[in-house]
Motif scaffolding. Structure first.
Motif, PDB file in Angstrom:
ATOM      1  N   ARG A 316       2.452 -13.773  -6.721  1.00  0.00           N
ATOM      2  CA  ARG A 316       2.760 -12.110  -7.209  1.00  0.00           C
ATOM      3  C   ARG A 316       3.300 -11.415  -6.715  1.00  0.00           C
ATOM      4  O   ARG A 316       3.833 -10.803  -6.099  1.00  0.00           O
ATOM      5  N   GLY A 317       1.921 -10.594  -6.158  1.00  0.00           N
ATOM      6  CA  GLY A 317       1.845  -9.344  -4.865  1.00  0.00           C
ATOM      7  C   GLY A 317       2.432 -10.191  -3.154  1.00  0.00           C
ATOM      8  O   GLY A 317       3.762  -8.985  -3.562  1.00  0.00           O
ATOM      9  N   ALA A 318       2.540 -11.288  -2.960  1.00  0.00           N
ATOM     10  CA  ALA A 318       3.618 -11.306  -2.042  1.00  0.00           C
ATOM     11  C   ALA A 318       5.049 -10.813  -2.144  1.00  0.00           C
ATOM     12  O   ALA A 318       5.670 -10.610  -1.458  1.00  0.00           O
ATOM     13  N   LEU A 319       5.065 -12.532  -3.464  1.00  0.00           N
ATOM     14  CA  LEU A 319       6.351 -11.134  -3.457  1.00  0.00           C
ATOM     15  C   LEU A 319       7.356 -10.594  -4.334  1.00  0.00           C
ATOM     16  O   LEU A 319       8.602 -10.438  -3.628  1.00  0.00           O
ATOM     17  N   GLU A 320       6.416  -9.821  -4.571  1.00  0.00           N
ATOM     18  CA  GLU A 320       6.970  -8.362  -5.482  1.00  0.00           C
ATOM     19  C   GLU A 320       7.282  -7.394  -3.777  1.00  0.00           C
ATOM     20  O   GLU A 320       8.297  -6.614  -4.082  1.00  0.00           O
ATOM     21  N   ILE A 321       6.277  -7.712  -2.889  1.00  0.00           N
ATOM     22  CA  ILE A 321       6.310  -6.903  -1.335  1.00  0.00           C
ATOM     23  C   ILE A 321       8.220  -7.575  -1.028  1.00  0.00           C
ATOM     24  O   ILE A 321       8.726  -6.352  -0.745  1.00  0.00           O
ATOM     25  N   ARG A 322       7.430  -8.875  -0.745  1.00  0.00           N
ATOM     26  CA  ARG A 322       9.200  -9.659   0.115  1.00  0.00           C
ATOM     27  C   ARG A 322      10.485  -9.707  -0.652  1.00  0.00           C
ATOM     28  O   ARG A 322      11.312  -8.999  -0.380  1.00  0.00           O
ATOM     29  N   MET A 323      10.602  -9.489  -1.892  1.00  0.00           N
ATOM     30  CA  MET A 323      11.699  -9.373  -2.777  1.00  0.00           C
ATOM     31  C   MET A 323      12.011  -7.470  -2.928  1.00  0.00           C
ATOM     32  O   MET A 323      13.238  -7.683  -2.388  1.00  0.00           O
ATOM     33  N   ALA A 324      11.016  -6.904  -2.553  1.00  0.00           N
ATOM     34  CA  ALA A 324      11.627  -5.650  -3.355  1.00  0.00           C
ATOM     35  C   ALA A 324      11.872  -5.379  -1.155  1.00  0.00           C
ATOM     36  O   ALA A 324      13.087  -4.477  -0.841  1.00  0.00           O
ATOM     37  N   GLU A 325      11.161  -5.825  -0.210  1.00  0.00           N
ATOM     38  CA  GLU A 325      11.904  -5.489   1.196  1.00  0.00           C
ATOM     39  C   GLU A 325      13.590  -5.753   1.659  1.00  0.00           C
ATOM     40  O   GLU A 325      14.290  -5.078   1.812  1.00  0.00           O
ATOM     41  N   LEU A 326      13.213  -7.595   1.213  1.00  0.00           N
ATOM     42  CA  LEU A 326      14.712  -7.790   0.848  1.00  0.00           C
ATOM     43  C   LEU A 326      15.959  -6.668   0.042  1.00  0.00           C
ATOM     44  O   LEU A 326      17.167  -6.812   0.592  1.00  0.00           O
ATOM     45  N   SER A 327      15.520  -6.411  -1.411  1.00  0.00           N
ATOM     46  CA  SER A 327      16.661  -5.731  -2.126  1.00  0.00           C
ATOM     47  C   SER A 327      16.895  -4.848  -1.043  1.00  0.00           C
ATOM     48  O   SER A 327      18.019  -3.830  -1.151  1.00  0.00           O
ATOM     49  N   LEU A 328      16.025  -4.225  -0.128  1.00  0.00           N
ATOM     50  CA  LEU A 328      16.315  -2.739   1.085  1.00  0.00           C
ATOM     51  C   LEU A 328      17.036  -3.281   1.882  1.00  0.00           C
ATOM     52  O   LEU A 328      17.744  -3.077   1.931  1.00  0.00           O
ATOM     53  N   ALA A 344      11.132   0.595  -7.476  1.00  0.00           N
ATOM     54  CA  ALA A 344      10.571  -0.425  -6.813  1.00  0.00           C
ATOM     55  C   ALA A 344       9.980  -0.751  -5.904  1.00  0.00           C
ATOM     56  O   ALA A 344       8.496  -1.128  -5.549  1.00  0.00           O
ATOM     57  N   ALA A 345       9.883  -0.220  -4.309  1.00  0.00           N
ATOM     58  CA  ALA A 345       9.889  -0.653  -3.122  1.00  0.00           C
ATOM     59  C   ALA A 345       8.842   0.135  -3.289  1.00  0.00           C
ATOM     60  O   ALA A 345       7.766  -0.183  -2.414  1.00  0.00           O
ATOM     61  N   LEU A 346       8.896   0.855  -3.772  1.00  0.00           N
ATOM     62  CA  LEU A 346       7.723   2.541  -3.403  1.00  0.00           C
ATOM     63  C   LEU A 346       6.090   1.998  -4.365  1.00  0.00           C
ATOM     64  O   LEU A 346       5.422   2.407  -3.831  1.00  0.00           O
ATOM     65  N   SER A 347       6.974   1.245  -5.519  1.00  0.00           N
ATOM     66  CA  SER A 347       5.532   1.044  -6.159  1.00  0.00           C
ATOM     67  C   SER A 347       5.421   0.188  -5.631  1.00  0.00           C
ATOM     68  O   SER A 347       3.123   0.092  -6.863  1.00  0.00           O
ATOM     69  N   PHE A 348       5.240  -0.745  -5.660  1.00  0.00           N
ATOM     70  CA  PHE A 348       5.148  -2.096  -5.010  1.00  0.00           C
ATOM     71  C   PHE A 348       3.490  -2.980  -4.460  1.00  0.00           C
ATOM     72  O   PHE A 348       2.475  -3.538  -4.921  1.00  0.00           O
TER      73      PHE A 348
END
Ligand SMILES: Cc1cc2nc3c(=O)[nH]c(=O)nc-3n(C[C@H](O)[C@H](O)[C@H](O)COP(=O)(O)OP(=O)(O)OC[C@H]3O[C@@H](n4cnc5c(N)ncnc54)[C@H](O)[C@@H]3O)c2cc1C
Length: 375
Positions: A316-328, A344-348
């Motif tokens: 989940r951690g790896a997904l949260e970070i990469r999903m946030a990066e892709l969204s940006l 979200a990208a700041l809190s993940f």
């Protein structure tokens, strides 16, 4: 392995859907009044604490039906089942397992009614990953403990009524010297200092204890049993079986964002690298779901949540970070503006650390699941 649900379980799914159809407006209101009413309705149905034993005020439901309930709630983006998150996720289960009858009576119904709010006092300035090195001291004085020390990163300490707190009652034994105390946050001698996080919102706090007197009856489990109490609580914190459904919802939103954003003059969803990443996310979420099922099937056999919960925490951690990066990346220059994905990208990054860092999850997987030697 058979992942299909029985006729009764499917009938329960229909019951949940019917309830949501009737009671959950679209869009879902976020006002305190609505949340109060919502919690009361769920409580009346005994869906808060769904799988807790009936004699403890819970629903006495099966873990499979609880999974279905959480899945359906998440599919409709319903508010959480009850508002005392930590109370429901690990304090309550720890009380059911280790608490005295008086403690269960005193705390469980408040947790279920959403009228209490718990915070968790594990981490200290020099004890995070190496939690067993904690130094906050509790010295017995008659019928009380006197607590001195400091906790840090304590989420929701400012709002909480109680803290589920780990203290050292004995210094010669690393694990056997740890005890769990349940302490009201308004006890004289407790001072709370908020810490602002990267997204600018107050989230966690420092909590200072100076000669805080705690009645012995507020000890959970025996003196020196705190490590055992907290290992079960941490597995509950990391188990999050329904988390894969939440991640699916996040992926849906990300796909929507890619559909409505433009990259190099065309919808971002048509970009091959974006599509590849979205497909990879979907695969990893499915792996999370299946691992969650594996953990669930262990629990159905009567075992507590195991080290396998670390796999989902890591995924989940790896997904949260990469999903946030892709969204940006998909947002392009709009990523500089204020918005839900930007927040979200700041809190993940913090979310990934809470409950144990990725390195610690890797250590647990290596040592306890793969049987690798401790380094
Ligand atoms: C959003 C958020 C909410 C939190 N809420 C709470 C809360 O409510 N209550 C609470 O008590 N705590 C809370 N925490 C604290 C959290 O549990 C700790 O931050 C976490 O356990 C890591 O501890 P640390 O910060 O001291 O880092 P450290 O333990 O100092 O780790 C620093 C780095 O070293 C690595 N490392 C450390 N030991 C090892 C090792 N043995 N092997 C490999 N790498 C290692 C870590 O992975 C990390 O990268 C929260 C943290 C966050 C970010």
């Amino acid at each position: 392995m058979d992942f299909s649900f029985s006729t009764e379980e499917e009938a329960f799914r229909q019951e949940v859907r019917g309830f949501l159809e009737e009671n959950l407006p679209d869009p879902v209101p976020t006002t305190p009044e609505f949340l109060r009413e919502w919690n009361a309705k769920l409580r009346a149905k005994r869906w808060v604490g769904f799988a807790w034993p009936k004699e403890e005020g819970g629903g006495g439901g099966s873990l499979i039906e609880q999974y279905i309930l959480k899945e359906e709630m998440s599919l409709r983006r319903a508010p959480p089942l009850g508002s005392d998150f930590m109370g429901l996720a690990w304090v309550g289960p720890a009380l059911i397992r280790h608490g005295s009858e008086a403690q269960k009576k005193r705390f469980l119904s408040d947790i279920l009614d959403s009228s209490s709010l718990w915070c968790t006092g594990y981490s200290e300035p020099d004890s995070g990953s190496d939690l067993a090195s904690l130094k906050t001291r509790a010295v017995r004085d008659g019928d009380e403990y006197v607590v001195n020390g400091q906790k840090i990163w304590t989420s929701a300490a400012k709002q909480a009524k109680w803290i589920f707190n780990l203290v050292r009652t004995e210094s010669s034994s690393r694990y056997g010297g740890i005890t769990c105390l349940l302490i009201p946050m308004d006890t004289p001698g407790i001072e709370i200092h908020p810490i602002d996080n990267l997204s600018g919102r107050p989230g966690f706090n420092e909590v200072f204890f100076t000669d805080v007197r705690v009645p012995v009856e507020n000890r959970l489990g025996k003196e020196g049993e705190g490590w055992r109490v907290v290992m079960g609580a941490l597995a509950n914190e990391r188990s999050g079986i329904s988390e894969s459904t939440e991640m699916t919802r996040k992926l849906d939103s990300l796909i929507e964002l890619a559909r409505n954003s433009r990259k190099a003059g065309r919808p971002a969803l048509e970009d091959t690298s974006v599509r590849r990443e979205l497909a990879a996310f979907d695969t990893r979420i499915e792996a999370m779901r299946l691992n969650g099922m594996r953990n669930l099937s262990r629990q159905l056999k009567g075992d507590p949540p195991s080290s396998e919960t670390s796999i989902n925490k890591l995924l989940r951690g790896a997904l949260e970070i990469r999903m946030a990066e892709l969204s940006l990346e998909v947002l392009g220059s709009a990523s500089q503006l204020e918005g839900p994905w930007q927040n979200a990208a700041l809190s993940f990054h913090g979310t990934v650390i809470g409950g144990g860092t990725p390195n610690i999850q890797r250590n647990i997987i290596g040592e306890r699941i793969l049987g690798l030697p401790k380094d």
